[in-house]
Design a protein around this motif. Structure first.
Motif, PDB file in Angstrom:
ATOM      1  N   PRO A  21       0.850  -1.413   0.314  1.00  0.00           N
ATOM      2  CA  PRO A  21       0.246   0.304   0.143  1.00  0.00           C
ATOM      3  C   PRO A  21       0.767   1.204   0.096  1.00  0.00           C
ATOM      4  CG  PRO A  21      -0.756  -1.688   1.530  1.00  0.00           C
ATOM      5  CD  PRO A  21       0.786  -2.123   1.425  1.00  0.00           C
ATOM      6  N   PHE A  22       2.435   1.135   0.413  1.00  0.00           N
ATOM      7  CA  PHE A  22       3.122   2.201   0.508  1.00  0.00           C
ATOM      8  C   PHE A  22       4.326   2.481  -0.208  1.00  0.00           C
ATOM      9  CE2 PHE A  22       6.216   5.377   2.612  1.00  0.00           C
ATOM     10  CZ  PHE A  22       5.697   6.217   2.661  1.00  0.00           C
ATOM     11  N   PHE A  23       3.807   3.108  -0.641  1.00  0.00           N
ATOM     12  CA  PHE A  23       5.354   4.205  -1.412  1.00  0.00           C
ATOM     13  C   PHE A  23       5.942   5.310  -1.291  1.00  0.00           C
ATOM     14  CE2 PHE A  23       3.523   0.488  -4.356  1.00  0.00           C
ATOM     15  CZ  PHE A  23       4.540   0.414  -5.280  1.00  0.00           C
ATOM     16  N   SER A  24       7.311   5.094  -1.092  1.00  0.00           N
ATOM     17  CA  SER A  24       8.112   6.902  -1.248  1.00  0.00           C
ATOM     18  C   SER A  24       8.184   7.448  -1.987  1.00  0.00           C
ATOM     19  CB  SER A  24       9.236   6.217  -0.171  1.00  0.00           C
ATOM     20  OG  SER A  24      10.085   5.838  -1.064  1.00  0.00           O
ATOM     21  N   ASP A  25       7.864   8.501  -1.522  1.00  0.00           N
ATOM     22  CA  ASP A  25       8.440   9.282  -3.413  1.00  0.00           C
ATOM     23  C   ASP A  25       9.156   9.321  -3.842  1.00  0.00           C
ATOM     24  OD1 ASP A  25       5.681  11.071  -2.439  1.00  0.00           O
ATOM     25  OD2 ASP A  25       6.532  12.096  -1.260  1.00  0.00           O
ATOM     26  N   ALA A  26      10.438   8.617  -3.363  1.00  0.00           N
ATOM     27  CA  ALA A  26      11.532   8.739  -3.815  1.00  0.00           C
ATOM     28  C   ALA A  26      11.691   7.364  -4.440  1.00  0.00           C
ATOM     29  CB  ALA A  26      12.568   8.593  -2.609  1.00  0.00           C
ATOM     30  N   LEU A  27      10.824   5.898  -3.995  1.00  0.00           N
ATOM     31  CA  LEU A  27      10.918   4.772  -4.814  1.00  0.00           C
ATOM     32  C   LEU A  27       9.882   5.686  -5.960  1.00  0.00           C
ATOM     33  CD1 LEU A  27      11.155   2.191  -5.071  1.00  0.00           C
ATOM     34  CD2 LEU A  27       9.101   1.486  -3.807  1.00  0.00           C
ATOM     35  N   LYS A  28       8.674   5.415  -6.163  1.00  0.00           N
ATOM     36  CA  LYS A  28       8.225   5.986  -6.970  1.00  0.00           C
ATOM     37  C   LYS A  28       9.177   6.947  -8.330  1.00  0.00           C
ATOM     38  CE  LYS A  28       3.693   6.950  -6.762  1.00  0.00           C
ATOM     39  NZ  LYS A  28       2.745   8.370  -5.874  1.00  0.00           N
ATOM     40  N   ASN A  29       9.077   8.100  -7.890  1.00  0.00           N
ATOM     41  CA  ASN A  29      10.141   8.865  -8.800  1.00  0.00           C
ATOM     42  C   ASN A  29      10.547   8.120  -9.597  1.00  0.00           C
ATOM     43  OD1 ASN A  29       8.560  11.470  -8.247  1.00  0.00           O
ATOM     44  ND2 ASN A  29       9.592  11.794  -6.160  1.00  0.00           N
ATOM     45  N   ALA A  30      11.700   7.296  -8.776  1.00  0.00           N
ATOM     46  CA  ALA A  30      12.961   6.722  -9.279  1.00  0.00           C
ATOM     47  C   ALA A  30      12.097   5.536 -10.285  1.00  0.00           C
ATOM     48  CB  ALA A  30      13.550   5.416  -8.576  1.00  0.00           C
ATOM     49  N   ILE A  31      11.172   4.705  -9.962  1.00  0.00           N
ATOM     50  CA  ILE A  31      10.213   3.806 -10.943  1.00  0.00           C
ATOM     51  C   ILE A  31       9.845   4.397 -12.190  1.00  0.00           C
ATOM     52  CG2 ILE A  31       8.242   2.741 -11.282  1.00  0.00           C
ATOM     53  CD1 ILE A  31       8.526   2.245  -8.101  1.00  0.00           C
ATOM     54  N   ILE A  32       9.445   5.941 -11.962  1.00  0.00           N
ATOM     55  CA  ILE A  32       8.773   7.165 -12.941  1.00  0.00           C
ATOM     56  C   ILE A  32       9.754   7.554 -13.543  1.00  0.00           C
ATOM     57  CG2 ILE A  32       7.993   8.629 -13.636  1.00  0.00           C
ATOM     58  CD1 ILE A  32       6.094   8.632 -10.959  1.00  0.00           C
ATOM     59  N   ASP A  33      11.114   7.442 -13.446  1.00  0.00           N
ATOM     60  CA  ASP A  33      12.246   7.981 -13.964  1.00  0.00           C
ATOM     61  C   ASP A  33      12.805   7.012 -14.941  1.00  0.00           C
ATOM     62  OD1 ASP A  33      11.802  10.340 -12.981  1.00  0.00           O
ATOM     63  OD2 ASP A  33      13.863  10.079 -11.848  1.00  0.00           O
ATOM     64  N   SER A  34      12.560   6.150 -14.330  1.00  0.00           N
ATOM     65  CA  SER A  34      13.079   4.547 -15.334  1.00  0.00           C
ATOM     66  C   SER A  34      12.543   3.592 -16.516  1.00  0.00           C
ATOM     67  CB  SER A  34      12.990   3.008 -13.908  1.00  0.00           C
ATOM     68  OG  SER A  34      14.471   4.102 -13.098  1.00  0.00           O
ATOM     69  N   CYS A  35      11.293   4.094 -16.097  1.00  0.00           N
ATOM     70  CA  CYS A  35      10.294   3.995 -17.177  1.00  0.00           C
ATOM     71  C   CYS A  35      10.451   4.263 -18.360  1.00  0.00           C
ATOM     72  CB  CYS A  35       9.018   3.283 -16.393  1.00  0.00           C
ATOM     73  SG  CYS A  35       8.509   2.027 -15.522  1.00  0.00           S
ATOM     74  N   GLU A  36       9.716   3.558 -19.944  1.00  0.00           N
ATOM     75  CA  GLU A  36       9.407   3.900 -20.574  1.00  0.00           C
ATOM     76  C   GLU A  36       8.280   3.834 -21.401  1.00  0.00           C
ATOM     77  OE1 GLU A  36      13.155   2.764 -24.031  1.00  0.00           O
ATOM     78  OE2 GLU A  36      14.144   2.269 -21.820  1.00  0.00           O
ATOM     79  N   VAL A  37       7.639   4.556 -22.094  1.00  0.00           N
ATOM     80  CA  VAL A  37       6.203   3.704 -22.682  1.00  0.00           C
ATOM     81  C   VAL A  37       6.033   3.536 -24.253  1.00  0.00           C
ATOM     82  CG1 VAL A  37       4.091   4.981 -23.232  1.00  0.00           C
ATOM     83  CG2 VAL A  37       5.118   5.950 -21.357  1.00  0.00           C
ATOM     84  N   PHE A  38       5.809   2.087 -24.619  1.00  0.00           N
ATOM     85  CA  PHE A  38       6.111   1.560 -25.580  1.00  0.00           C
ATOM     86  C   PHE A  38       4.562   1.341 -26.308  1.00  0.00           C
ATOM     87  CE2 PHE A  38       9.975   0.166 -24.257  1.00  0.00           C
ATOM     88  CZ  PHE A  38      10.696   0.054 -25.021  1.00  0.00           C
ATOM     89  N   SER A  39       4.951   1.650 -27.465  1.00  0.00           N
ATOM     90  CA  SER A  39       3.472   1.732 -28.346  1.00  0.00           C
ATOM     91  C   SER A  39       3.525   0.054 -29.177  1.00  0.00           C
ATOM     92  CB  SER A  39       2.838   3.028 -29.425  1.00  0.00           C
ATOM     93  OG  SER A  39       0.967   2.684 -29.332  1.00  0.00           O
ATOM     94  N   PHE A  40       2.606  -0.658 -29.188  1.00  0.00           N
ATOM     95  CA  PHE A  40       3.062  -1.639 -30.298  1.00  0.00           C
ATOM     96  C   PHE A  40       1.409  -1.812 -31.419  1.00  0.00           C
ATOM     97  CE2 PHE A  40       5.321  -3.074 -25.978  1.00  0.00           C
ATOM     98  CZ  PHE A  40       6.652  -3.445 -27.131  1.00  0.00           C
ATOM     99  N   LYS A  41       2.006  -2.021 -32.804  1.00  0.00           N
ATOM    100  CA  LYS A  41       1.091  -2.172 -33.013  1.00  0.00           C
ATOM    101  C   LYS A  41       0.245  -3.511 -33.204  1.00  0.00           C
ATOM    102  CE  LYS A  41       2.854  -0.595 -37.066  1.00  0.00           C
ATOM    103  NZ  LYS A  41       4.173  -0.053 -36.367  1.00  0.00           N
ATOM    104  N   ARG A  42      -0.934  -3.726 -33.734  1.00  0.00           N
ATOM    105  CA  ARG A  42      -1.228  -5.420 -34.294  1.00  0.00           C
ATOM    106  C   ARG A  42      -0.236  -6.214 -34.991  1.00  0.00           C
ATOM    107  NH1 ARG A  42      -4.246  -9.522 -36.921  1.00  0.00           N
ATOM    108  NH2 ARG A  42      -5.415 -10.579 -35.502  1.00  0.00           N
ATOM    109  N   ASN A  43       0.403  -7.212 -34.641  1.00  0.00           N
ATOM    110  CA  ASN A  43       1.453  -8.031 -34.780  1.00  0.00           C
ATOM    111  C   ASN A  43       2.223  -7.656 -34.742  1.00  0.00           C
ATOM    112  OD1 ASN A  43      -0.302 -10.075 -35.296  1.00  0.00           O
ATOM    113  ND2 ASN A  43      -0.718  -9.372 -37.310  1.00  0.00           N
ATOM    114  N   ASP A  44       2.970  -6.818 -33.767  1.00  0.00           N
ATOM    115  CA  ASP A  44       4.261  -6.284 -33.315  1.00  0.00           C
ATOM    116  C   ASP A  44       4.982  -7.520 -32.600  1.00  0.00           C
ATOM    117  OD1 ASP A  44       4.634  -4.222 -35.158  1.00  0.00           O
ATOM    118  OD2 ASP A  44       4.625  -2.905 -33.397  1.00  0.00           O
ATOM    119  N   ILE A  45       6.245  -7.838 -32.246  1.00  0.00           N
ATOM    120  CA  ILE A  45       7.090  -8.719 -31.964  1.00  0.00           C
ATOM    121  C   ILE A  45       7.708  -7.744 -30.563  1.00  0.00           C
ATOM    122  CG2 ILE A  45       8.817 -10.615 -30.936  1.00  0.00           C
ATOM    123  CD1 ILE A  45       8.405 -10.866 -34.608  1.00  0.00           C
TER     124      ILE A  45
END
Length: 207
Positions: A21-45
Motif C-alpha cells: 500500500p505505501f510507496f515512498s516518493d523517492a521510490l515512485k520517482n525512481a520507478i517513473i524515471d526508469s520506465c519507458e512507454v511503448f506502443s505496439f501495433k497489432r502483430n508487432d513482436i
C-alpha cells in the motif's frame, strides 16, 4: 510528462498498491524515471525467439500472446492483457536467450522498465524488494492455478479460462485459442455449440 502518460503511471501504481500500500516518493520517482512507454501495433513482436528479454512490461491497454515451439510448430502459451506484467520469465530474470515469443494481438500500450534499472532500484530501495516478492508470489499462485487445469478436458479448460479471466473473452482469436487448448478449430467450434454447465460449480476458482 503528459497527462496521458501520468494516467498510465497512476494505473500501474494503483495496481502495485494492492500488493504494497505505501510507496515512498523517492521510490515512485525512481520507478517513473526508469520506465519507458511503448506502443505496439497489432502483430508487432515485443520479444522474439533467441532474443534476451530486457524489459518487464506493464500492460496499460491491449492484448499480447506468449508463444513457444513444440514439435516444430508454434503454439500459444498464454495471454496478457490490461494490468498484467509481461515477461519471458527465465529470459528476463537470468538475462539469457528466450525460448518464448511475445506478440501484440491488439494495439497495445505498455510501461516498461529495463532489467538493469530494475536491478538498480532493488539495490537502492529495499522497500521495493518486498513489492517484488509479493508480485512473484501472486504470479506464481496464478501459474500454479492454471497448471491444475491440465486435469480437465478441453471443454473444461475453455470454461476455466474465461471464468478466471473474463477480460480475455471475445478477444483471443480462434487460432490462438485452439492452439492454447491443444485442439483443432473445428473442435473449438463444437465446444462453443455444446457448452454445458457441469463446470459452473468447480470449487476454488477465482471469479
Amino acid at each position: 510528462m503528459s497527462p496521458e502518460v501520468q494516467h498510465y503511471f497512476e494505473i500501474m501504481f494503483n495496481d502495485l498498491k494492492v500488493h504494497h500500500p505505501f510507496f515512498s516518493d523517492a521510490l515512485k520517482n525512481a520507478i517513473i524515471d526508469s520506465c519507458e512507454v511503448f506502443s505496439f501495433k497489432r502483430n508487432d513482436i515485443l520479444l522474439d525467439y533467441g532474443e534476451t528479454c530486457r524489459y518487464c512490461y506493464f500492460c496499460i491497454k491491449g492484448l499480447v500472446t506468449g508463444r513457444y515451439i513444440k514439435d516444430g510448430a508454434e503454439k500459444a502459451k498464454w495471454f496478457f492483457a490490461e494490468h498484467d506484467m509481461i515477461i519471458s520469465v527465465k529470459s528476463f530474470f537470468n538475462q539469457v536467450a528466450s525460448l518464448d515469443k511475445l506478440v501484440a494481438k491488439e494495439p497495445t500500450i505498455c510501461l516498461a522498465i529495463p532489467w538493469e534499472k530494475l536491478e538498480t532500484i532493488y539495490e537502492e530501495y529495499p522497500e521495493f524488494n518486498k513489492i517484488g516478492r509479493k508480485l512473484t508470489e501472486y504470479y506464481y499462485e496464478l501459474a500454479e492455478e492454471r497448471a491444475m487445469w491440465i486435469n480437465y478436458d478441453a471443454e473444461g479448460r475453455y470454461h476455466l479460462l474465461f471464468k478466471a479471466y473474463p477480460k480475455l473473452a471475445n478477444r483471443i482469436s480462434d487460432t490462438d485459442l485452439s492452439s492454447y487448448l491443444g485442439i483443432t478449430r473445428q473442435y473449438l467450434s463444437t465446444i462453443r455449440k455444446h457448452r454445458i454447465n457441469k463446470y459452473n460449480q468447480i470449487p476454488g476458482q477465482r471469479l
